[in-house]
Design a protein around this motif. Structure first.
Motif, mmCIF file in Angstrom:
data_model
loop_
_atom_site.group_PDB
_atom_site.id
_atom_site.type_symbol
_atom_site.label_atom_id
_atom_site.label_comp_id
_atom_site.label_asym_id
_atom_site.label_seq_id
_atom_site.Cartn_x
_atom_site.Cartn_y
_atom_site.Cartn_z
ATOM 1 N N TYR A 214 0.839 -1.196 0.000
ATOM 2 C CA TYR A 214 0.000 0.000 0.000
ATOM 3 C C TYR A 214 0.875 1.247 0.000
ATOM 4 N N ARG A 230 -4.088 0.514 -2.124
ATOM 5 C CA ARG A 230 -3.261 -0.640 -2.445
ATOM 6 C C ARG A 230 -2.283 -0.282 -3.563
ATOM 7 N N PHE A 272 -10.073 -1.202 1.041
ATOM 8 C CA PHE A 272 -8.789 -1.457 1.699
ATOM 9 C C PHE A 272 -9.021 -1.617 3.196
#
Length: 273
Positions: A214, A230, A272
């Motif tokens: 990330y 990401r 995420f």
């Protein structure tokens, strides 16, 4: 009986010894480069002349020596001492004794097998546009015990922030540090007061050339856009065809413009966590 001054003079290295030490150090430092030709282009030095430096047959002018030292981030001790000794005595921010025992990754050399030099294709979702993604290229290189990256922000991304889109403003560079299960990088544009943090871990693949993690940006919570996304890195090495192909599609794209495997690794459509 010889005086102290006489003994000191007798210990001075000869010109041949200086050339030999410089050549040995340059050969070791040059191993970090993709190729000697590329290194000579970066240094602005004729390839034939540089080969003479490597062989200990010639010595660079003071301005050329300064250019070489600046490029490899060493000092003029490369004329007198093996480069390993110079690197081991140099200390930077993260290797300062005040924190060296706490940021231990900064003092460990990142091995080529852990994160090889060369070009990488990366992909991530845009921080600002939910349905858009950013693709680009970065170049990983080494100087001494340190590993670095450099690349260019997408023109569209710079325009969105109201920033100039010339190469000098778009260029970013960063330092890469080994982690227990991957690598971390601190990345910033020249003269910028903001820094992004990247974390990447290698994943099993056919060519063992993918890293996933990330990227975060250092902005306040109330600033528009997201602060973490990401990130995928694909190592291309020095494969000219792959590098040029990746360069042609650098910039913004929708999810259909992503490399299929990149799309899978980015978990398009999943939040995420």
């Amino acid at each position: 009986m010889p005086s102290d001054q006489t003994r000191s003079l007798s210990k001075r290295p000869s010109p041949a010894e200086l050339r030999s030490m410089l050549g040995a150090n340059l050969r070791q430092l040059s191993n970090q480069a993709v190729s000697i030709s590329a290194l000579c282009r970066d240094l602005g030095i004729n390839r034939t002349q540089y080969n003479r430096y490597l062989a200990g047959e010639s010595f660079p002018r003071p301005d050329v020596l300064h250019r070489i030292c600046s490029y490899f981030q060493v000092d003029a001790r490369i004329l007198l001492e093996p480069v390993e000794q110079i690197e081991n005595t140099s200390a930077g921010l993260l290797t300062d004794p005040a924190i060296a025992e706490y940021v231990t990754g900064a003092s460990r050399k990142l091995k080529e097998t852990e994160f090889p030099s060369g070009f990488y294709r990366f992909a991530r979702r845009s921080f600002m546009e939910d349905q858009m993604y950013v693709q680009g290229l970065i170049y990983v290189f080494r100087r001494g015990n340190n590993t670095f990256l450099k690349g260019f922000e997408a023109k569209d991304a710079m325009s969105q922030q109201g920033l100039p889109t010339d190469p000098g403003t778009r260029e970013f560079r960063g330092a890469i540090l080994p982690q227990e299960d991957g690598v971390a990088a601190l990345v910033s544009r020249k003269g910028s007061a903001t820094t992004s943090f990247n974390y990447l871990a290698r994943i099993p693949s056919f060519e063992n050339n993918f890293w996933v993690g990330y990227v975060t940006r250092t902005v306040r919570e109330n600033v528009a856009g997201r602060r973490v996304e990401r990130l995928v890195y694909e190592h291309l090495g020095t494969n000219t065809a792959k590098v040029l192909s990746a360069a042609r599609v650098s910039g913004f794209c929708d999810q259909e413009g992503l490399v299929p495997y990149h799309k899978n690794l980015l978990k398009v459509g999943q939040s995420f966590t």
